[in-house]
Motif scaffolding. Structure first.
Motif, mmCIF file in Angstrom:
data_model
loop_
_atom_site.group_PDB
_atom_site.id
_atom_site.type_symbol
_atom_site.label_atom_id
_atom_site.label_comp_id
_atom_site.label_asym_id
_atom_site.label_seq_id
_atom_site.Cartn_x
_atom_site.Cartn_y
_atom_site.Cartn_z
ATOM 1 N N PHE A 260 0.818 -1.210 0.000
ATOM 2 C CA PHE A 260 0.000 0.000 0.000
ATOM 3 C C PHE A 260 0.858 1.268 0.000
ATOM 4 N N GLU A 261 2.119 1.100 -0.446
ATOM 5 C CA GLU A 261 2.954 2.267 -0.703
ATOM 6 C C GLU A 261 2.440 2.964 -1.966
ATOM 7 N N PRO A 262 2.743 4.249 -2.143
ATOM 8 C CA PRO A 262 2.182 5.008 -3.272
ATOM 9 C C PRO A 262 2.407 4.378 -4.639
ATOM 10 N N ASP A 263 3.565 3.710 -4.867
ATOM 11 C CA ASP A 263 3.839 3.165 -6.196
ATOM 12 C C ASP A 263 3.047 1.899 -6.502
ATOM 13 N N VAL A 264 2.433 1.300 -5.489
ATOM 14 C CA VAL A 264 1.752 0.014 -5.672
ATOM 15 C C VAL A 264 0.284 0.076 -5.249
ATOM 16 N N ARG A 265 -0.076 1.058 -4.462
ATOM 17 C CA ARG A 265 -1.383 1.074 -3.790
ATOM 18 C C ARG A 265 -2.564 0.881 -4.744
ATOM 19 N N SER A 266 -2.593 1.648 -5.837
ATOM 20 C CA SER A 266 -3.746 1.575 -6.739
ATOM 21 C C SER A 266 -3.866 0.200 -7.380
ATOM 22 N N ARG A 267 -2.722 -0.438 -7.659
ATOM 23 C CA ARG A 267 -2.751 -1.776 -8.249
ATOM 24 C C ARG A 267 -3.246 -2.813 -7.235
ATOM 25 N N SER A 268 -2.828 -2.646 -5.993
ATOM 26 C CA SER A 268 -3.282 -3.574 -4.948
ATOM 27 C C SER A 268 -4.796 -3.477 -4.768
ATOM 28 N N ILE A 269 -5.309 -2.266 -4.690
ATOM 29 C CA ILE A 269 -6.755 -2.073 -4.522
ATOM 30 C C ILE A 269 -7.510 -2.620 -5.723
ATOM 31 N N VAL A 449 9.268 -7.001 -16.216
ATOM 32 C CA VAL A 449 8.573 -6.713 -14.953
ATOM 33 C C VAL A 449 9.146 -5.475 -14.290
ATOM 34 N N GLU A 450 10.429 -5.203 -14.493
ATOM 35 C CA GLU A 450 11.021 -3.990 -13.927
ATOM 36 C C GLU A 450 10.436 -2.732 -14.561
ATOM 37 N N THR A 451 10.097 -2.824 -15.864
ATOM 38 C CA THR A 451 9.484 -1.688 -16.559
ATOM 39 C C THR A 451 8.036 -1.493 -16.123
ATOM 40 N N ILE A 452 7.307 -2.589 -15.995
ATOM 41 C CA ILE A 452 5.893 -2.512 -15.577
ATOM 42 C C ILE A 452 5.776 -1.924 -14.185
ATOM 43 N N ALA A 453 6.760 -2.226 -13.330
ATOM 44 C CA ALA A 453 6.702 -1.797 -11.928
ATOM 45 C C ALA A 453 6.903 -0.302 -11.753
ATOM 46 N N LYS A 454 7.421 0.376 -12.796
ATOM 47 C CA LYS A 454 7.711 1.810 -12.659
ATOM 48 C C LYS A 454 6.418 2.617 -12.534
#
Length: 454
Positions: A260-269, A449-454
């Motif tokens: 739920f850090e800013p770089d991942v939060r929206s994807r997790s939700i 996957v490193e590019t998608i994670a950005k």
């Protein structure tokens, strides 16, 4: 952190490896656990129909003993083993999870009291709960981006053959085995399969991407070098192309809160919403198809026979998916197959002709496995390596809870009003999934996957 003995990252080196027996052996070992899990995933509906008849229990109690207990176990296992795979490594989890599954199913086969059966089926579910998220993550980390979806689709194509096996065995148990042993033999079969695959899986090496993220560069280098050398030998190559050296490395150990850090939060939700409702689409048909057939007036032998034919669509759908998964943008593949499954599932509910029931049921399972392959690739590749199994395991755990909730909802509230009513609520789930992925879902096909994670 150790001194890094190579330039760039292991991602750069893995990306340029051609297919060989090295990747094939890895995929087979990974697929083995999926095959064991799929025995129960696709077989629980048929086993449920068999157990209801043999033990003379209600549909609701049977659903609790088999479907609810197993999927609640998977909820626990998915969240726990996903987290553990990021803390201790992918291989570490693979050394234990199938043992838990096998012992659970073995003991469940000796039980006669319904709620004791449920307890050990629950334990079996814990064991394989981590299979989907971990297999998705591990395969994603080891395969080149351009063929990552295809390789994962191969894993699930192998796994889905378990549907043929368990449907055939359930049908045969109803015919040749004494009623007392019929469903027990199926549980014991699953246990033996689990023990055998666990023994083979002890040969797996750790994910070099995971090792690299945790600063274990020497081990990551050793495993990647071994893959390179074995690939050169297997393909009779003189050498491999020089790797790119511009991919950044995430030197960051995972924490659960990173989801739920800013770089991942929206994807997790987004994936939590998706996983809650996709289970109502997939298992609303898969787990309950035998009950739908019984509701249409077929006896148990005919129900099991038709289930075997209908579930053939899973395999052929997965074979078809091999050719399109890396050509269709993943998010649109998920949306398109969800809608098509709803259309043909509704036709299955409407028709009364035996031939049309089997045909539309087959087409529905054909589409559903395409749906499944698309989202399994998607849920692993959109998360960073540092939290991939944790995130995939957590969101997948949500689907285990919702499967238990939504299948009971369909059985208790909608199925008494007919099969068509059951598909009415499934259309609500489809609408939510389409809006969720369509609006919030990032694109991911054929990207590192490193590019998608950005």
């Amino acid at each position: 952190m150790q001194n890094k003995p190579y330039k760039g990252s292991v991602s750069d080196r893995l990306e340029r490896l051609p297919f060989s027996s090295v990747q094939r052996d890895f995929l087979l070992m990974v697929a083995g656990g999926e095959w064991a899990e799929t025995l129960m995933l696709l077989g629980n509906g048929a086993i449920l129909a068999l157990m209801i008849t043999v033990l003379g229990i209600s549909h609701s109690l049977g659903a609790v003993i088999i479907t609810t207990a197993f999927f609640m176990g998977e909820f626990v296992g998915s969240a726990f083993f996903g987290w553990l795979a990021d803390r201790k490594g992918r291989k570490f989890v693979f050394l234990y999870n199938l043992l838990v599954f096998s012992f659970g199913m073995l003991i469940a086969g000796f039980m006669s009291i319904p709620y004791l059966i449920a307890v050990f089926v629950f334990i079996g579910g814990i064991g394989v709960g981590g299979e989907f998220p971990l297999v998705d993550s591990f395969t994603t980390e080891m395969m080149p981006a351009k063929v990552r979806g295809n390789r994962l689709a191969w894993v699930y194509t192998i796994a889905v053959t378990a549907g043929f096996v368990i449907a055939f065995l359930t049908y045969e148990m109803d015919i040749i085995a004494p009623a007392y042993y019929s469903w027990r033999i199926l549980f014991w079969f699953m246990a033996v399969v689990g023990f055998g695959i666990w023994a083979v899986r002890t040969r797996l090496k750790e994910s070099p991407r995971w090792l690299e993220v945790h600063g274990e560069y020497k081990k990551a280098d050793e495993i990647t070098t071994d893959w390179e050398q074995r690939t050169i030998k297997a393909r009779h190559l003189k050498s491999l192309p020089e790797p790119d050296t511009d991919t950044p490395i995430e030197e960051n150990k995972s924490k659960y809160k990173d989801m739920f850090e800013p770089d991942v939060r929206s994807r997790s939700i987004m994936m939590i919403i998706f996983q809650f409702f996709q289970s109502g689409i997939f298992y609303g048909f898969t787990a309950l198809a035998p009950l739908f057939l019984i509701e249409k007036g077929f006896d148990l032998p005919k129900t099991l026979e038709f289930t075997f034919l209908i579930f053939g669509g899973f395999f052929f759908g997965s074979v078809f998916n091999l050719f399109i998964i890396d050509k269709v943008e993943r998010k649109w593949g998920i949306i398109g197959t969800a809608v098509l499954a709803g259309i043909f599932g509704t036709l299955f509910a409407i028709v009364s002709s035996v031939y049309l029931i089997v045909i539309f049921g087959f087409i529905t399972t054909f589409i559903l496995w395409n749906f499944s392959n698309f989202f399994h690739a998607y849920q692993a590749e959109i998360f960073p390596t540092r939290i991939r199994p944790t995130a995939a395991g957590t969101v997948y755990a949500v689907s285990r809870v919702s499967t238990a909730i939504l299948t009971l909802l369909i059985v208790d509230i909608f199925l008494p009003h007919g099969v068509l009513a059951s598909f009415g609520i499934i259309w609500v789930f489809i609408a939510i999934v389409v809006l969720d992925i369509g609006i919030l879902g990032p694109k991911s096909s054929r990207e590192r996957v490193e590019t998608i994670a950005k």
